[in-house]
Design an enzyme around this catalytic site. Sequence first.
Site, short mmCIF file in Angstrom:
data_model
loop_
_atom_site.label_atom_id
_atom_site.label_comp_id
_atom_site.label_asym_id
_atom_site.label_seq_id
_atom_site.Cartn_x
_atom_site.Cartn_y
_atom_site.Cartn_z
N TYR A 66 -1.48 -7.70 -8.22
CA TYR A 66 -2.87 -7.50 -7.83
C TYR A 66 -3.52 -8.71 -7.17
O TYR A 66 -4.64 -8.63 -6.69
CB TYR A 66 -3.69 -7.09 -9.06
CG TYR A 66 -3.26 -5.77 -9.63
CD1 TYR A 66 -3.66 -4.58 -9.06
CD2 TYR A 66 -2.42 -5.72 -10.74
CE1 TYR A 66 -3.26 -3.36 -9.57
CE2 TYR A 66 -2.00 -4.51 -11.25
CZ TYR A 66 -2.42 -3.34 -10.67
OH TYR A 66 -2.02 -2.13 -11.17
N HIS B 107 -6.10 2.66 -4.08
CA HIS B 107 -5.27 1.91 -5.04
C HIS B 107 -4.92 0.58 -4.38
O HIS B 107 -4.50 0.56 -3.22
CB HIS B 107 -3.98 2.66 -5.37
CG HIS B 107 -4.20 3.92 -6.12
ND1 HIS B 107 -4.53 3.95 -7.45
CD2 HIS B 107 -4.14 5.22 -5.71
CE1 HIS B 107 -4.67 5.20 -7.84
NE2 HIS B 107 -4.45 5.99 -6.80
#
Length: 141
Positions: free
Chosen positions: A22, A99
């Site tokens: 991330y 996402h």
Amino acid sequence: MKILVINGANLNMLGIREPELYGEKDYKSLVRYIKAYAKEKQVKVKCVQSNYEGKIVEIIQKAYKKYDGIIINAGAYSHTSVAILDALKAVNIPTVEVHLTDVNKREDFRKVDFVGLYAFKTISGKGFSGYSLAIDELKKC
């Protein structure tokens, strides 16, 4: 144009949770990025985050007749929540799913996507820029 950006479970842990997936930037950086891009595109945007499925459902319900579009990154709830899917269907607001990572290249359980059954577009694996792409998609509506 008014867009509601909904971020779900664990998005508040950006920069801490699995930075190899991330990245190092935190949630506040994401919100700043979204707001700056929206301002550039002359779009009003509200960003919210919750780790609670029921709260996300309530946020979606309260968007009814108040927003022109929804951008949602429901996090893990994308793969488990029929309740969020039903709320999106109920309000019938154009929705783009985002996402940060490419969920199709991750665990098999992430390939199930209830939110994607409603969203007219899913943007996956583009990091923060997925949100700017989502704004652009909603502006076309």
